[in-house]
Design a protein around this motif. Structure first.
Motif, mmCIF file in Angstrom:
data_model
loop_
_atom_site.group_PDB
_atom_site.id
_atom_site.type_symbol
_atom_site.label_atom_id
_atom_site.label_comp_id
_atom_site.label_asym_id
_atom_site.label_seq_id
_atom_site.Cartn_x
_atom_site.Cartn_y
_atom_site.Cartn_z
ATOM 1 N N ILE A 84 0.839 -1.207 0.000
ATOM 2 C CA ILE A 84 0.000 0.000 0.000
ATOM 3 C C ILE A 84 0.871 1.254 0.000
ATOM 4 O O ILE A 84 0.612 2.214 -0.746
ATOM 5 N N ALA A 85 1.935 1.264 0.835
ATOM 6 C CA ALA A 85 2.818 2.434 0.919
ATOM 7 C C ALA A 85 3.497 2.706 -0.417
ATOM 8 O O ALA A 85 3.576 3.856 -0.868
ATOM 9 N N ALA A 86 3.996 1.651 -1.069
ATOM 10 C CA ALA A 86 4.665 1.815 -2.364
ATOM 11 C C ALA A 86 3.685 2.294 -3.436
ATOM 12 O O ALA A 86 4.020 3.160 -4.253
ATOM 13 N N SER A 87 2.471 1.745 -3.423
ATOM 14 C CA SER A 87 1.458 2.139 -4.416
ATOM 15 C C SER A 87 1.053 3.599 -4.242
ATOM 16 O O SER A 87 0.905 4.332 -5.229
ATOM 17 N N ILE A 88 0.883 4.027 -2.985
ATOM 18 C CA ILE A 88 0.512 5.419 -2.720
ATOM 19 C C ILE A 88 1.631 6.360 -3.143
ATOM 20 O O ILE A 88 1.378 7.420 -3.730
ATOM 21 N N MET A 89 2.884 5.972 -2.860
ATOM 22 C CA MET A 89 4.017 6.809 -3.271
ATOM 23 C C MET A 89 4.077 6.945 -4.796
ATOM 24 O O MET A 89 4.285 8.033 -5.330
ATOM 25 N N PHE A 90 3.866 5.841 -5.504
ATOM 26 C CA PHE A 90 3.876 5.876 -6.971
ATOM 27 C C PHE A 90 2.727 6.730 -7.495
ATOM 28 O O PHE A 90 2.892 7.502 -8.446
ATOM 29 N N LEU A 91 1.565 6.607 -6.848
ATOM 30 C CA LEU A 91 0.394 7.396 -7.237
ATOM 31 C C LEU A 91 0.641 8.885 -7.012
ATOM 32 O O LEU A 91 0.316 9.716 -7.874
ATOM 33 N N LEU A 92 1.222 9.239 -5.873
ATOM 34 C CA LEU A 92 1.521 10.649 -5.569
ATOM 35 C C LEU A 92 2.514 11.217 -6.574
ATOM 36 O O LEU A 92 2.402 12.379 -6.978
ATOM 37 N N ASN A 93 3.486 10.416 -6.978
ATOM 38 C CA ASN A 93 4.432 10.859 -8.006
ATOM 39 C C ASN A 93 3.717 11.137 -9.331
ATOM 40 O O ASN A 93 3.979 12.153 -9.984
ATOM 41 N N THR A 94 2.815 10.245 -9.695
ATOM 42 C CA THR A 94 2.072 10.408 -10.953
ATOM 43 C C THR A 94 1.219 11.675 -10.930
ATOM 44 O O THR A 94 1.228 12.461 -11.883
ATOM 45 N N SER A 154 -10.272 6.922 -10.274
ATOM 46 C CA SER A 154 -10.187 5.541 -9.800
ATOM 47 C C SER A 154 -9.331 4.680 -10.734
ATOM 48 O O SER A 154 -8.614 3.787 -10.277
ATOM 49 N N LEU A 155 -9.391 4.954 -12.037
ATOM 50 C CA LEU A 155 -8.547 4.223 -12.982
ATOM 51 C C LEU A 155 -7.071 4.486 -12.710
ATOM 52 O O LEU A 155 -6.225 3.585 -12.827
ATOM 53 N N LEU A 156 -6.757 5.722 -12.320
ATOM 54 C CA LEU A 156 -5.380 6.087 -11.984
ATOM 55 C C LEU A 156 -4.912 5.335 -10.736
ATOM 56 O O LEU A 156 -3.777 4.833 -10.685
ATOM 57 N N VAL A 157 -5.783 5.240 -9.740
ATOM 58 C CA VAL A 157 -5.453 4.508 -8.511
ATOM 59 C C VAL A 157 -5.230 3.028 -8.818
ATOM 60 O O VAL A 157 -4.238 2.421 -8.381
ATOM 61 N N LYS A 187 2.032 24.038 -18.999
ATOM 62 C CA LYS A 187 0.750 24.212 -19.704
ATOM 63 C C LYS A 187 0.456 23.041 -20.649
ATOM 64 O O LYS A 187 -0.111 23.208 -21.725
ATOM 65 N N ILE A 188 0.865 21.848 -20.241
ATOM 66 C CA ILE A 188 0.630 20.645 -21.036
ATOM 67 C C ILE A 188 -0.289 19.708 -20.241
ATOM 68 O O ILE A 188 0.099 19.183 -19.198
ATOM 69 N N ASP A 189 -1.498 19.541 -20.724
ATOM 70 C CA ASP A 189 -2.466 18.639 -20.083
ATOM 71 C C ASP A 189 -2.578 17.394 -20.960
ATOM 72 O O ASP A 189 -3.360 17.347 -21.923
ATOM 73 N N ILE A 190 -1.789 16.363 -20.617
ATOM 74 C CA ILE A 190 -1.715 15.167 -21.452
ATOM 75 C C ILE A 190 -3.065 14.470 -21.553
ATOM 76 O O ILE A 190 -3.488 14.053 -22.641
ATOM 77 N N GLN A 239 3.495 14.853 -10.901
ATOM 78 C CA GLN A 239 4.075 15.144 -12.214
ATOM 79 C C GLN A 239 3.026 15.690 -13.180
ATOM 80 O O GLN A 239 3.322 16.563 -14.005
ATOM 81 N N TYR A 240 1.803 15.198 -13.053
ATOM 82 C CA TYR A 240 0.711 15.707 -13.898
ATOM 83 C C TYR A 240 0.414 17.164 -13.563
ATOM 84 O O TYR A 240 0.254 18.003 -14.468
ATOM 85 N N ILE A 241 0.375 17.496 -12.265
ATOM 86 C CA ILE A 241 0.112 18.878 -11.839
ATOM 87 C C ILE A 241 1.222 19.810 -12.314
ATOM 88 O O ILE A 241 0.961 20.911 -12.817
ATOM 89 N N VAL A 242 2.476 19.378 -12.173
ATOM 90 C CA VAL A 242 3.618 20.192 -12.628
ATOM 91 C C VAL A 242 3.534 20.407 -14.135
ATOM 92 O O VAL A 242 3.781 21.517 -14.630
ATOM 93 N N SER A 243 3.167 19.359 -14.873
ATOM 94 C CA SER A 243 3.044 19.469 -16.326
ATOM 95 C C SER A 243 1.987 20.498 -16.725
ATOM 96 O O SER A 243 2.187 21.283 -17.658
#
Length: 314
Positions: A102-112, A174-177, A124-127, A115-119
């Motif tokens: 769970i900890a590893a999955s949450i960390m990977f999710l937070l990174n994703t 939910s798909l992202l999670v 100004k890139i909304d993939i 990175q999306y927010i920074v993008s």
């Protein structure tokens, strides 16, 4: 001597990470293999040494990623480095496999998400938005070709397509999670056995038939259904999005519980191993079968069917 050993192993792990990063970036047909092992240097190092030295390794990995590749490799180094550190630190502290996962999955999710927010904010890139727009435009162009042949069928297909695309947009959180948890499960299945070969006391996974979700999930599922029926939120509302995502994730968990029960029942009755595997395959091909398996999962959680079967077993 201990500090010298830490520095030597840190340099070795950094060299391994650099090689994997180079393969990932410059050899396309080996990139999928390389990306599966990017966690490993951080797992091996963080499982043995204090966290502050793991952060030094992470900083080194980020610098190397900028030097050997492009700035686009920095998010890769951060995502896999921090996730590997969480896994290694959890192993070092003798945490359970569930906590580690769970900890590893949450960390990977937070990174994703980060990175999306920074993008979006900085570049100004909304993939996601651009991808959905591109798919919609491509579908519109394709439908224009068939419109001259059969306009009624074309309109029907467009309505179905828009429904699917709107559902995808609504269920995106939910798909992202789910994607994050699935990716980490695959990466752990690959890397933890290798870590054990390096004398790392990594926890082992139990059999899928032993999967037992907390009973509280059943109550969350029932509450979500009741709220959806009573409140009836409009399409596009925040409440509708929240309930739809909760319902989707909880339905998936009930499906997993049902499939786990089928494997358990098959094991207790000594059925051939191919039978539950075929049921899983058919459940993806025949959607109504998923309802039956989900009901089995609900019954297993609510009435503890496994204990009843064990009592009746000779």
């Amino acid at each position: 001597m201990k500090k010298t050993k830490m520095l030597t192993e840190g340099a070795l792990m950094l060299a391994v990470f650099t090689i994997l990063l180079l393969i990932f970036n410059y050899i396309p047909f080996l990139s999928l293999i390389a990306v599966a092992f990017l966690l490993l240097p951080f797992i091996l190092y963080s499982a043995k040494y204090p966290l502050k030295y793991s952060f030094i390794l992470l900083i080194g990995g980020i610098i190397i990623s900028a030097l050997v590749g492009t700035l686009l490799l920095i998010p890769v180094a951060i995502a896999y480095g921090t996730t590997g550190m969480v896994i290694g630190y959890s192993i070092q502290k003798k945490k359970s496999k569930t906590f580690l996962y769970i900890a590893a999955s949450i960390m990977f999710l937070l990174n994703t998400i980060g990175q999306y927010i920074v993008s979006v904010v900085l570049f100004k890139i909304d993939i996601l938005k651009d991808t959905i727009k591109m798919v919609r435009e491509s579908m519109n162009k394709s439908m224009q070709i068939f419109e001259a042949v059969d306009k009624g069928t074309t309109d029907q297909l467009m309505d179905q397509f828009n429904t699917i695309l709107n559902s995808f947009t609504t269920l995106l959180p939910s798909l992202l999670v789910i994607a994050s948890f699935l990716i980490i499960w695959i990466l752990l299945s690959i890397n933890l056995p290798i870590a054990r070969r390096f004398q790392i006391d990594a926890p082992k996974w139990n059999s899928f038939r032993d999967l037992q979700l907390p009973r509280s999930i059943l109550w969350y599922y029932l509450i979500t259904i009741i709220l959806t029926l009573i409140l009836r939120p409009e399409q596009g509302d925040f409440l509708n999005t929240a309930l739809a995502n909760l319902n989707f994730v909880l339905q998936l968990l009930m499906l997993l519980q049902g499939l786990s029960f089928l494997f358990f029942y098959s094991y207790e009755k000594k059925w051939p191993k191919a039978i539950p595997v075929l049921i899983i395959i058919f459940s993806f091909l025949l959607f109504p079968l998923q309802y039956l398996i989900r009901i089995l999962g609900i019954m297993d959680l609510g009435f503890n069917l496994r204990q009843l079967i064990k009592r009746k077993s000779p």
